[in-house]
Write a protein that holds these residues in place. Structure first.
Motif, mmCIF file in Angstrom:
data_model
loop_
_atom_site.group_PDB
_atom_site.id
_atom_site.type_symbol
_atom_site.label_atom_id
_atom_site.label_comp_id
_atom_site.label_asym_id
_atom_site.label_seq_id
_atom_site.Cartn_x
_atom_site.Cartn_y
_atom_site.Cartn_z
ATOM 1 N N THR A 181 16.162 62.273 5.444
ATOM 2 C CA THR A 181 16.071 63.077 4.219
ATOM 3 C C THR A 181 15.753 64.523 4.576
ATOM 4 N N GLY A 182 14.902 64.717 5.605
ATOM 5 C CA GLY A 182 14.598 66.066 6.059
ATOM 6 C C GLY A 182 15.833 66.773 6.574
ATOM 7 N N ILE A 183 16.654 66.029 7.318
ATOM 8 C CA ILE A 183 17.870 66.629 7.870
ATOM 9 C C ILE A 183 18.806 67.048 6.739
ATOM 10 N N LEU A 232 17.956 67.841 3.693
ATOM 11 C CA LEU A 232 17.378 69.010 3.020
ATOM 12 C C LEU A 232 17.587 70.277 3.840
ATOM 13 N N LYS A 233 17.428 70.150 5.152
ATOM 14 C CA LYS A 233 17.597 71.307 6.032
ATOM 15 C C LYS A 233 19.002 71.889 5.900
ATOM 16 N N GLU A 263 19.380 74.252 2.996
ATOM 17 C CA GLU A 263 18.332 75.260 2.959
ATOM 18 C C GLU A 263 18.702 76.428 2.029
ATOM 19 N N LEU A 276 18.487 75.560 -1.620
ATOM 20 C CA LEU A 276 17.092 75.419 -2.051
ATOM 21 C C LEU A 276 16.451 76.794 -2.240
ATOM 22 N N GLN A 277 16.828 77.730 -1.358
ATOM 23 C CA GLN A 277 16.282 79.082 -1.452
ATOM 24 C C GLN A 277 16.770 79.752 -2.746
ATOM 25 N N VAL A 329 15.077 77.243 -6.387
ATOM 26 C CA VAL A 329 13.899 76.455 -5.997
ATOM 27 C C VAL A 329 13.693 75.286 -6.958
ATOM 28 N N SER A 347 14.324 71.612 -6.131
ATOM 29 C CA SER A 347 13.389 70.767 -5.375
ATOM 30 C C SER A 347 12.414 70.018 -6.273
ATOM 31 N N PHE A 348 12.173 70.537 -7.480
ATOM 32 C CA PHE A 348 11.214 69.856 -8.370
ATOM 33 C C PHE A 348 11.629 68.413 -8.646
ATOM 34 N N ILE A 360 13.485 66.434 -6.695
ATOM 35 C CA ILE A 360 13.782 65.577 -5.537
ATOM 36 C C ILE A 360 12.930 64.295 -5.524
ATOM 37 N N LEU A 392 5.095 70.100 -7.959
ATOM 38 C CA LEU A 392 5.983 71.006 -7.227
ATOM 39 C C LEU A 392 6.170 72.317 -7.981
ATOM 40 N N VAL A 428 10.574 77.700 2.547
ATOM 41 C CA VAL A 428 11.469 76.622 2.112
ATOM 42 C C VAL A 428 11.311 75.392 3.005
ATOM 43 N N PHE A 455 11.328 70.416 3.330
ATOM 44 C CA PHE A 455 12.041 69.430 4.163
ATOM 45 C C PHE A 455 11.218 68.168 4.371
ATOM 46 N N TRP A 478 12.030 69.720 16.249
ATOM 47 C CA TRP A 478 12.899 70.309 15.223
ATOM 48 C C TRP A 478 12.770 71.826 15.191
#
Lengths: 454, 454
Positions: A302-304, A306-307, A310, A313-314, A317, A320-321, A323, B306, B317, B321, B384
């Motif tokens: 999930t981190g990957i 989201l990355k 990026e 998300l920037q 924002v 992300s609320f 997610i 959030l 940001v 992640f 990472w």
């Protein structure tokens, strides 16, 4: 029968007696109880108290108590016994329980004890079978009769041997080669003409299993046909033992425990023969860490994802609320389906060949649930004063994720079974991680289509 | 005994026979099977096929089959029977099963049928007890004897009444007021001197329950003491019925199913007496939607958290992640603890008064697991190439969340039980949502301390 409060009071009286060095009295108090209650009270004593009172019990009381304790309490308790007393105790125990105990002892100790036992021949044939099979569950205390034996003779025989409580309510009829040919209930013995032969009153349609049958199937056969005992035969169809109903309730409890622990991402191996309190902290950590770690690495997916998003998300924002909410809903929908399907499989209502029908049911259920939730989500989004496009994105995502989660969670346990994996291990914890990552991809893909800013 | 493939083939032969209008043959094929297998094959037929073959079965076969079917299949099937045949069938059924069926019929139909039954008196006393109590489980087919009856007389009596298969393996001894005073096993009847009285051979220490005892406790008593039947008494200690072992395996299956469904956030009410396939799609949705919705609203908490940290998220940001990973780990650690504690409670190993010890165990386990995972997280973070401060934040957060999750998940099921809630409902799904929101708060609080940019 005693309730928990009474048992607690008796434990307290035993502890007081032991503190006053009245070991004799403590021993009597314990031995007056039903074996099942003895075990309960015994477990309430601390190690020192147990070591004081245990060697004072009679051979019969010791045997009864050992039959009730969990495997590793047994091992701890028998350390206080001499080889001679242990051999006597094992002679008194039901052969299946004695074999289990011997199997858990260090090999040289086990063979020393066996050499001292009088009834070693009852136990030896049981030592070779894995614990979780019909062979591992069965006892050799059964009664086999020849076809031409009369009911009168059978009753006379029973009177002579004065069978122990554990002896089943059925006599099995065997031929010259010990092959199982019929069964006679104790009831027919009582109500039939004493001159009749076993052959004339027996039921030739005996339900049986072979020694290698898995314990789960043994339990299923016994519950399905409401049996209190089930004969076990070898490959030549010779009667070699009997599984009794008390072993089966234990199996059912173990299987349910295994399912619940696996679905909760706990490795059950090594925990099933211990009560909650006997699992020391390191066993607990070991049984859980490997799963937490595996899920942790799966979770980095999930981190990957989201990355990779990026920039999006920037820019927004507010994306992300939602997610955690979206992932949580997907995980919950998946968990519901897994619980339903896994239980259906455990009760043999759902089989591998039903995979398509299950998928189709869960697909429709997911679609319906998703549609209803997506309306809720859109209303909520507007109420929170997020942009309409974002609210719509969240709403559609929830419908898609719920449907997706339901179908994945329907198919994975069945596929796992088809390729020989334990469906509970493959399903519960792993599925929600997969759904999390896929859910994020769905979310950002939909957002890129719908949101004008991206 | 038949395996699944054989049963499928027999079902296929019955279907073929029905297509060729050979209803007679289909009926014979079905009636040759063991009742449990009959039910299995019957369930494989479609509604039209069932309606064709069901009315052709003999009264006995119909009774056997109805005893094996699930509650709402029974209701559907009996629609094809006349009141007269249904009354005959109910006379053949075990009284507890007959009472269950009558209880499910519309009241006026039930009383019409009762009026036509010959053995209505066996069934009527059972109609008043709730299904989930000893009274609801028990049958009135038991045998009570007076103390002074001799074994010879008892055997003679058994020969005369030719007891049905369901009649238990025990005779109960009662006094003039029908109060339960002892029990005699069929085994003692066989092996004792025929001139002896019941009083001299009976065991006066009878284990019993009262009619209002909950079925879970009934199951616990029967497994604890390895009983195949358990007498039920009223408030005057009069014997009113007996619960037999086959009812108990059903109870155990239901209780395990309930636990698994609740932990998976599925409302079990209304699903337990239906197989997977009989739950229509609207029942499925109803049993799940309310939970998904509740969890959805609980999940919006994470969104609110959030939203409050919008500025921080905009600045770093990369913080986002790790959100799913951290929440996932907290949820998994909590699920592990819940599974362990819930199962310990179901097996009566964990009681309410143990709450502090349980909390302490899980606290230490959580700390240990959290510490181990936090090292993994920091190494991964550096790998990472996130900033060291962020990696450290994630590492510490994971340790705190895991410990927090473990202790919350240990305490909530026990507290729920203490205040009379079902621990599985309160625990499984709800806890992970609470942990999610608290986890986010912990994460952002720690980040504000550690990250220089914030």
């Amino acid at each position: 029968m005693a309730d928990q409060n009474e048992l607690e009071q008796i434990a307290y009286r035993i502890q007081t007696a032991l503190q006053n060095n009245q070991v004799e009295e403590a021993s009597t108090l314990l031995q007056e109880l039903h074996p099942a209650d003895q075990a309960d009270v015994f477990q309430r004593l601390n190690d020192r108290e147990q070591s004081l009172v245990f060697p004072t019990l009679s051979v019969i009381a010791t045997a009864d108590l050992l039959e009730e304790l969990e495997d590793d309490e047994v091992l701890e308790a028998v350390e206080d016994l001499s080889i001679e007393k242990l051999a006597d105790v094992l002679d008194e125990m039901e052969p299946d329980e004695a074999a289990d105990l011997l199997g858990d002892l260090p090999p040289e100790q086990a063979s020393e004890v066996l050499a001292q036992m009088e009834d070693a021949e009852e136990v030896k044939p049981l030592l070779g079978y894995p614990d979780e099979t019909a062979g591992g569950l069965m006892t050799t205390w059964y009664i086999g009769m020849r076809r031409q034996t009369t009911i009168e003779q059978a009753i006379e025989f029973l009177r002579q041997i004065e069978p122990e409580t554990e002896v089943p309510y059925y006599l099995y009829v065997i031929d010259r080669e010990k092959r199982l040919v019929g069964v006679v209930g104790l009831r027919s013995l009582v109500v039939s003409d004493p001159k009749k032969t076993m052959e004339s009153v027996m039921d030739p349609e005996v339900i049986y299993v072979t020694a290698g049958t898995d314990q789960e199937e043994v339990a299923e056969v016994m519950t399905r046909y409401d049996l209190t005992s089930l004969p076990v035969v070898d490959h030549q169809h010779r009667l070699i033992g009997v599984v009794t109903h008390d072993d089966i309730t234990d199996v059912m409890e173990d299987e349910a425990t295994e399912d619940i622990l696996h679905l909760g991402a706990v490795e059950s191996a090594g925990l099933l023969d211990k009560s909650y309190w006997e699992q020391n902290i390191f066993n607990v950590v070991r049984s859980r860490f490997i799963w937490l770690l595996a899920l942790f690495f799966a979770g980095t997916l999930t981190g990957i994802v989201l990355k990779n998003y990026e920039d999006e998300l920037q820019t927004v924002v507010a994306l992300s609320f939602f997610i955690p909410l979206l992932m949580g809903t997907g995980g919950n929908a998946g968990a519901q389906t897994v619980a339903t399907v896994i239980r259906g499989m455990a009760l043999r209502e759902v089989r591998v060949r039903d995979i398509f029908q299950v998928w189709w049911r869960e697909f429709r259920a997911g679609l319906l649930l998703g549609a209803m939730l997506s309306i809720v989500a859109i209303v909520l989004g507007l109420f929170w004063q997020v942009d309409l496009p974002l609210a719509i994105t969240v709403g559609i995502t929830i419908a898609v994720i719920t449907t997706f989660a339901n179908t994945v969670a329907a198919v994975v346990p069945i596929l796992a079974t088809a390729i020989g994996l334990d469906p509970t291990i493959a399903s519960g914890p792993m599925i929600s991680t997969v759904i999390d990552a896929s859910g994020l991809l769905i979310y950002f893909t939909l957002a890129a289509w719908i949101l004008p800013q991206l």
